[in-house]
Design an enzyme around this catalytic site. Sequence first.
Site, PDB file in Angstrom:
ATOM      1  N   SER A 192      72.282  39.994  -4.562  1.00 56.18           N
ATOM      2  CA  SER A 192      71.141  39.692  -3.692  1.00 56.18           C
ATOM      3  C   SER A 192      69.897  40.221  -4.405  1.00 56.18           C
ATOM      4  O   SER A 192      69.685  41.422  -4.483  1.00 56.18           O
ATOM      5  CB  SER A 192      71.308  40.345  -2.312  1.00 56.18           C
ATOM      6  OG  SER A 192      71.525  41.720  -2.424  1.00 56.18           O
ATOM      7  N   HIS A 209      77.985  40.627  -0.365  1.00 55.26           N
ATOM      8  CA  HIS A 209      78.867  41.524  -1.110  1.00 55.26           C
ATOM      9  C   HIS A 209      80.315  41.452  -0.649  1.00 55.26           C
ATOM     10  O   HIS A 209      81.167  42.196  -1.141  1.00 55.26           O
ATOM     11  CB  HIS A 209      78.377  42.959  -0.999  1.00 55.26           C
ATOM     12  CG  HIS A 209      77.123  43.226  -1.766  1.00 55.26           C
ATOM     13  ND1 HIS A 209      76.477  44.442  -1.746  1.00 55.26           N
ATOM     14  CD2 HIS A 209      76.395  42.432  -2.589  1.00 55.26           C
ATOM     15  CE1 HIS A 209      75.395  44.375  -2.508  1.00 55.26           C
ATOM     16  NE2 HIS A 209      75.329  43.159  -3.028  1.00 55.26           N
ATOM     17  N   GLN A 240      74.682  43.711   4.889  1.00 61.64           N
ATOM     18  CA  GLN A 240      75.298  43.915   3.586  1.00 61.64           C
ATOM     19  C   GLN A 240      75.925  45.290   3.370  1.00 61.64           C
ATOM     20  O   GLN A 240      77.008  45.398   2.816  1.00 61.64           O
ATOM     21  CB  GLN A 240      74.247  43.666   2.501  1.00 61.64           C
ATOM     22  CG  GLN A 240      74.780  43.629   1.089  1.00 61.64           C
ATOM     23  CD  GLN A 240      73.781  42.996   0.151  1.00 61.64           C
ATOM     24  OE1 GLN A 240      73.704  41.784   0.048  1.00 61.64           O
ATOM     25  NE2 GLN A 240      72.994  43.819  -0.519  1.00 61.64           N
ATOM     26  N   GLU A 241      75.240  46.344   3.784  1.00 61.32           N
ATOM     27  CA  GLU A 241      75.731  47.688   3.483  1.00 61.32           C
ATOM     28  C   GLU A 241      75.615  48.614   4.692  1.00 61.32           C
ATOM     29  O   GLU A 241      74.544  48.739   5.288  1.00 61.32           O
ATOM     30  CB  GLU A 241      74.948  48.310   2.325  1.00 61.32           C
ATOM     31  CG  GLU A 241      75.063  47.567   1.010  1.00 61.32           C
ATOM     32  CD  GLU A 241      74.248  48.230  -0.093  1.00 61.32           C
ATOM     33  OE1 GLU A 241      74.011  49.451  -0.004  1.00 61.32           O
ATOM     34  OE2 GLU A 241      73.833  47.524  -1.022  1.00 61.32           O
ATOM     35  N   GLU A 263      81.081  46.499  -3.883  1.00 63.29           N
ATOM     36  CA  GLU A 263      80.653  47.873  -4.145  1.00 63.29           C
ATOM     37  C   GLU A 263      81.677  48.910  -3.699  1.00 63.29           C
ATOM     38  O   GLU A 263      81.387  50.087  -3.629  1.00 63.29           O
ATOM     39  CB  GLU A 263      79.294  48.121  -3.500  1.00 63.29           C
ATOM     40  CG  GLU A 263      78.224  47.211  -4.092  1.00 63.29           C
ATOM     41  CD  GLU A 263      76.834  47.459  -3.538  1.00 63.29           C
ATOM     42  OE1 GLU A 263      76.698  48.312  -2.639  1.00 63.29           O
ATOM     43  OE2 GLU A 263      75.893  46.812  -4.016  1.00 63.29           O
ATOM     44  N   ASP A 279      71.635  48.913   4.911  1.00 67.85           N
ATOM     45  CA  ASP A 279      70.922  47.917   4.108  1.00 67.85           C
ATOM     46  C   ASP A 279      71.407  46.542   4.531  1.00 67.85           C
ATOM     47  O   ASP A 279      72.377  46.016   3.981  1.00 67.85           O
ATOM     48  CB  ASP A 279      71.156  48.120   2.609  1.00 67.85           C
ATOM     49  CG  ASP A 279      70.553  46.981   1.772  1.00 67.85           C
ATOM     50  OD1 ASP A 279      69.729  46.210   2.320  1.00 67.85           O
ATOM     51  OD2 ASP A 279      70.912  46.856   0.591  1.00 67.85           O
ATOM     52  N   GLU A 328      67.076  50.094   4.966  1.00 69.12           N
ATOM     53  CA  GLU A 328      66.580  49.409   3.781  1.00 69.12           C
ATOM     54  C   GLU A 328      66.488  47.907   4.038  1.00 69.12           C
ATOM     55  O   GLU A 328      67.419  47.310   4.593  1.00 69.12           O
ATOM     56  CB  GLU A 328      67.520  49.679   2.602  1.00 69.12           C
ATOM     57  CG  GLU A 328      67.171  48.947   1.324  1.00 69.12           C
ATOM     58  CD  GLU A 328      68.259  49.079   0.275  1.00 69.12           C
ATOM     59  OE1 GLU A 328      68.396  48.164  -0.556  1.00 69.12           O
ATOM     60  OE2 GLU A 328      68.970  50.098   0.280  1.00 69.12           O
ATOM     61  N   ASP A 337      63.174  47.221  -0.763  1.00 68.19           N
ATOM     62  CA  ASP A 337      63.873  46.823  -1.987  1.00 68.19           C
ATOM     63  C   ASP A 337      63.286  45.508  -2.484  1.00 68.19           C
ATOM     64  O   ASP A 337      62.433  45.486  -3.368  1.00 68.19           O
ATOM     65  CB  ASP A 337      65.366  46.698  -1.708  1.00 68.19           C
ATOM     66  CG  ASP A 337      66.165  46.163  -2.902  1.00 68.19           C
ATOM     67  OD1 ASP A 337      65.621  46.103  -4.021  1.00 68.19           O
ATOM     68  OD2 ASP A 337      67.341  45.808  -2.710  1.00 68.19           O
ATOM     69  N   LYS A 357      65.435  50.365  -8.713  1.00 65.17           N
ATOM     70  CA  LYS A 357      66.499  49.727  -9.492  1.00 65.17           C
ATOM     71  C   LYS A 357      65.963  49.446 -10.891  1.00 65.17           C
ATOM     72  O   LYS A 357      64.993  48.705 -11.045  1.00 65.17           O
ATOM     73  CB  LYS A 357      66.935  48.412  -8.849  1.00 65.17           C
ATOM     74  CG  LYS A 357      67.680  48.553  -7.527  1.00 65.17           C
ATOM     75  CD  LYS A 357      67.950  47.176  -6.939  1.00 65.17           C
ATOM     76  CE  LYS A 357      68.803  47.250  -5.678  1.00 65.17           C
ATOM     77  NZ  LYS A 357      68.934  45.922  -5.030  1.00 65.17           N
ATOM     78  N   HIS A 404      72.042  51.620  -7.695  1.00 63.91           N
ATOM     79  CA  HIS A 404      72.813  50.797  -8.620  1.00 63.91           C
ATOM     80  C   HIS A 404      72.569  49.314  -8.313  1.00 63.91           C
ATOM     81  O   HIS A 404      71.715  48.974  -7.511  1.00 63.91           O
ATOM     82  CB  HIS A 404      74.303  51.110  -8.439  1.00 63.91           C
ATOM     83  CG  HIS A 404      74.813  50.735  -7.066  1.00 63.91           C
ATOM     84  ND1 HIS A 404      76.136  50.525  -6.779  1.00 63.91           N
ATOM     85  CD2 HIS A 404      74.149  50.518  -5.884  1.00 63.91           C
ATOM     86  CE1 HIS A 404      76.280  50.200  -5.508  1.00 63.91           C
ATOM     87  NE2 HIS A 404      75.096  50.196  -4.943  1.00 63.91           N
ATOM     88  N   ARG A 405      73.388  48.433  -8.895  1.00 62.97           N
ATOM     89  CA  ARG A 405      73.458  47.027  -8.527  1.00 62.97           C
ATOM     90  C   ARG A 405      74.905  46.693  -8.179  1.00 62.97           C
ATOM     91  O   ARG A 405      75.835  47.406  -8.546  1.00 62.97           O
ATOM     92  CB  ARG A 405      72.989  46.107  -9.662  1.00 62.97           C
ATOM     93  CG  ARG A 405      71.551  46.279 -10.110  1.00 62.97           C
ATOM     94  CD  ARG A 405      70.523  46.262  -9.005  1.00 62.97           C
ATOM     95  NE  ARG A 405      70.424  45.036  -8.249  1.00 62.97           N
ATOM     96  CZ  ARG A 405      69.416  44.154  -8.333  1.00 62.97           C
ATOM     97  NH1 ARG A 405      68.423  44.383  -9.186  1.00 62.97           N
ATOM     98  NH2 ARG A 405      69.367  43.090  -7.561  1.00 62.97           N
ATOM     99  N   LYS A 460      72.247  55.701  -4.067  1.00 66.14           N
ATOM    100  CA  LYS A 460      73.376  54.870  -3.639  1.00 66.14           C
ATOM    101  C   LYS A 460      73.957  54.197  -4.871  1.00 66.14           C
ATOM    102  O   LYS A 460      73.227  53.637  -5.700  1.00 66.14           O
ATOM    103  CB  LYS A 460      72.973  53.854  -2.568  1.00 66.14           C
ATOM    104  CG  LYS A 460      72.042  52.739  -2.983  1.00 66.14           C
ATOM    105  CD  LYS A 460      72.000  51.699  -1.875  1.00 66.14           C
ATOM    106  CE  LYS A 460      71.152  50.499  -2.243  1.00 66.14           C
ATOM    107  NZ  LYS A 460      71.255  49.419  -1.256  1.00 66.14           N
TER     108      LYS A 460
END
Length: 425
Positions: free
Chosen positions: A40, A153, A161-162, A203, A240, A284, A311, A336, A364-365, A387
Amino acid sequence: MKLSKIHAREILDSRGNPTVEVEVTINGTTSRGISPSGASTGEKEAVELRDGDQSRYQGKGVEIAVSGLNKEVNSAMAGQTFESQEAFDKRLIELDGTENKSRLGANSMLAASIAFARASASSKQIPLYRQLVERDQYIMPVPCMNVVNGGRHADNNVDFQEFMIAPHNAPTFKESIRMGEEVFHTLKSLLTGKGYSTGVGDEGGFAPNLKSNEEAVEVIMEAIKKAGYKPGEDISICLDPATSELWKDGKYSLFKSTKENFTSDQLIDLWEQWIDKYPIVLLEDGLGENDWEGWKKMTDRLGKKVELVGDDIFCTNPEIIQQGIDAGIGNSVLIKLNQIGTIWETLQAVELAQKNNYHCFISHRSGETEDTTIADLVVATNAGHIKTGSGCLSERVSKFNQLLRIEEELGGQSSFAGKNTFKKS
């Protein structure tokens, strides 16, 4: 620091997709850097150069980016002396000659930038974090661990997503990561008991099909308690939702679960309800990257309650970050490396944010590698939280392992960020 050679090659990231690895030799010392890749991505990110040749890696090869470094860049820079990271990175930027690094590719440029930083540190026989920023005291970060994956993800029915846990009530990073891993494994047992899948997403977080998006928060709360910790006091929650991915025809479409469409105001209402109900300390990308008006409303309503991290809206770009500061958008910047493409520009972004009392959340990615640069970066910048995925997968825990090494090495020259990072009013 005399540079004698730059050599690039095509290797693989955690998804099995090609990425760029670079070796830089300075003062007789050779070190490597590897670029990650995101799924993303923000519209204004520096450009990741891919070959587009469908006969190789479904068009995702990076031979053009590799060739650019091995031929043009090596020819132009080998034999030159660079006094600093800034000088090296500025020369890369000059050779690329575009605003978004689209000619040489941010993936190749970042790998070279990391390799130069590492070679510089090695040649001086100092740790990478000291090469990046020299301090008397360093802060070890709170690990924000992505324990439930959704969105792009994971192949499940969770839109956001997170879903992360932040184990902050600990004396050290070592104890913090232990707490997080205990909750991670407890969560696995809970999901199994409920009949849910414990397969993991990109992830390393679990990716079950749930009854609702909110159930992800509820089962995490249950896991925190069952592991013997107090939600909010010992371990808090970070989100996130990656809402830029949900933006469709002027609304946010929760297409995986309820099929509902939310306006900006309705989504802000949802976040406010969750923040009031659960110990959520960080949100986020609560709204999309082009929804600046919505972001302003969200900041005015929630900015004193929670850390609002930008982000996609900021893309680690100092120019855009300044626009956000001027407009009163958010209160934190996600950092990032490959969004901007060089170490020097990343440090510039961090400095700008911190000077304006914005937090920096090092990230990270989703397409990661064994490169641990962000672990040194979060310590160097005293950002206080990082993260890098969940409690499993070697490309994720390699960063945690590097932080354990750094904390041991620093001894009394470091302190743990802990609750000072998250102060929910």
